[in-house]
Design a protein around this motif. Structure first.
Motif, mmCIF file in Angstrom:
data_model
loop_
_atom_site.group_PDB
_atom_site.id
_atom_site.type_symbol
_atom_site.label_atom_id
_atom_site.label_comp_id
_atom_site.label_asym_id
_atom_site.label_seq_id
_atom_site.Cartn_x
_atom_site.Cartn_y
_atom_site.Cartn_z
ATOM 1 N N PHE A 7 0.805 -1.219 0.000
ATOM 2 C CA PHE A 7 0.000 0.000 0.000
ATOM 3 C C PHE A 7 0.838 1.269 0.000
ATOM 4 N N PHE A 8 1.977 1.224 0.685
ATOM 5 C CA PHE A 8 2.758 2.429 0.909
ATOM 6 C C PHE A 8 4.092 2.430 0.173
ATOM 7 N N LEU A 9 4.488 3.624 -0.251
ATOM 8 C CA LEU A 9 5.805 3.882 -0.808
ATOM 9 C C LEU A 9 6.539 4.727 0.221
ATOM 10 N N GLU A 10 7.728 4.321 0.601
ATOM 11 C CA GLU A 10 8.495 5.112 1.570
ATOM 12 C C GLU A 10 9.370 6.109 0.826
ATOM 13 N N TYR A 11 9.253 7.370 1.208
ATOM 14 C CA TYR A 11 9.978 8.450 0.550
ATOM 15 C C TYR A 11 10.614 9.332 1.606
ATOM 16 N N GLN A 12 11.923 9.232 1.713
ATOM 17 C CA GLN A 12 12.673 10.017 2.698
ATOM 18 C C GLN A 12 12.058 9.899 4.097
ATOM 19 N N GLY A 13 11.658 8.692 4.446
ATOM 20 C CA GLY A 13 11.126 8.419 5.774
ATOM 21 C C GLY A 13 9.626 8.578 5.909
#
Length: 289
Positions: A7-13
């Motif tokens: 579900f989630f994309l991690e982007y710079q935390g």
């Protein structure tokens, strides 16, 4: 069994929904060129974003209802960080209005060198939590929130969309933007929308008559927006948002948290939020109690 990574994309935390964000859209956001007459509404998720997507075009075009009746809100006031912006950016006419959930440090270089104005809307985090909880239930592109107590833990720990509420609020409150930034609360808008619209209009140097102010306020009422297919997200396919589980525009009120928090949850929530704010001598425009 789905995992959070589905579900989630991690982007710079920060955790961002994969359905509307990707590496390309985030790179596009960082390379986006802000113009001096751009206006960006900054909100933490579920803090009045859709409201600002309705208000801003009307203030900027003198109360003409045409765009809010003919263009879906995510195209008339697009998100800076979402995939949709690259597809419609060339159709935006100046002065352009955008929205973002980015913390201040995530804004692109061109934002800092421009004179673009910011309207930062803050909402009581207890109501933000409740609204987010119901949104996760109806948004099929987000993971199931679990119980309200479990979701509260995630919220307080920042394991939710765009991280901790306290980090986001502090980042913009402490931004050194001078007269480029205007702060308003969701609660102020709910209490007196015409006055709030007048203040927004003055900040944007738009000369609007009282008749136009009240016309905009009437159109931007919760009831009016809920009935507007260009604004209520009813055009989003059910596979993405299931309004049978919970309508996207659910209540539009303040203080709904009182119907959801137990006394123990209230103590736990306010204790964590207050501690994180007090660490930097940061004060809210209202009490959390």
């Amino acid at each position: 069994m789905s995992s959070s990574e589905d579900f989630f994309l991690e982007y710079q935390g920060l955790l961002l929904p994969r359905e509307t964000h990707c590496a390309e859209s985030l790179n596009f956001a960082q390379e986006f060129t802000f113009k001096d007459d751009d206006v960006v509404a900054v909100t933490y998720p579920k803090s009045g974003t859709t409201w600002m997507q309705e208000i801003l075009p009307l203030v900027l075009n003198g109360g003409d209802l045409t765009p809010v009746h003919t263009v879906v809100n995510w195209d008339r006031v697009p998100w800076l960080e979402e995939t949709r912006l690259a597809k419609i950016v060339d159709k935006l006419t100046s002065p352009r209005a955008l929205v973002t959930h980015f913390p201040y440090s995530f804004m692109p270089p061109s934002f800092h060198t421009s004179k673009a104005k910011v309207i930062n809307v803050i909402r009581n985090p207890k109501d933000v939590l409740v609204s987010s909880y119901y949104f996760h239930q109806m948004a099929n592109f987000l993971e199931d929130p679990g119980s309200f107590d479990e979701f509260m833990d995630k919220f307080l720990e920042g394991r939710v969309l765009f991280g901790k509420w306290t980090d986001h609020v502090k980042s913009w409150r402490c931004a050194e933007l001078g007269d480029r930034i205007f702060f308003i609360t969701y609660e102020e808008m709910a209490q007196d929308l015409p006055t709030s619209i007048r203040r927004i209009s003055d900040f944007l140097c738009c000369s609007l008559s009282e008749d136009v102010i009240h016309k905009i306020a009437k159109h931007c009422s919760f009831e009016s927006m809920k009935a507007n297919t260009m604004s209520n997200f009813s055009l989003v396919p059910k596979e993405y948002m299931d309004s049978d589980k919970s309508p996207f525009l659910r209540k539009g009120v303040t203080g709904d948290w009182k119907n959801h928090f137990s006394s123990e949850q209230l103590v736990r929530f306010t204790s964590v939020i207050n501690k994180e704010l007090e660490e930097e001598n940061f004060s809210l425009p209202w009490s959390l109690d």
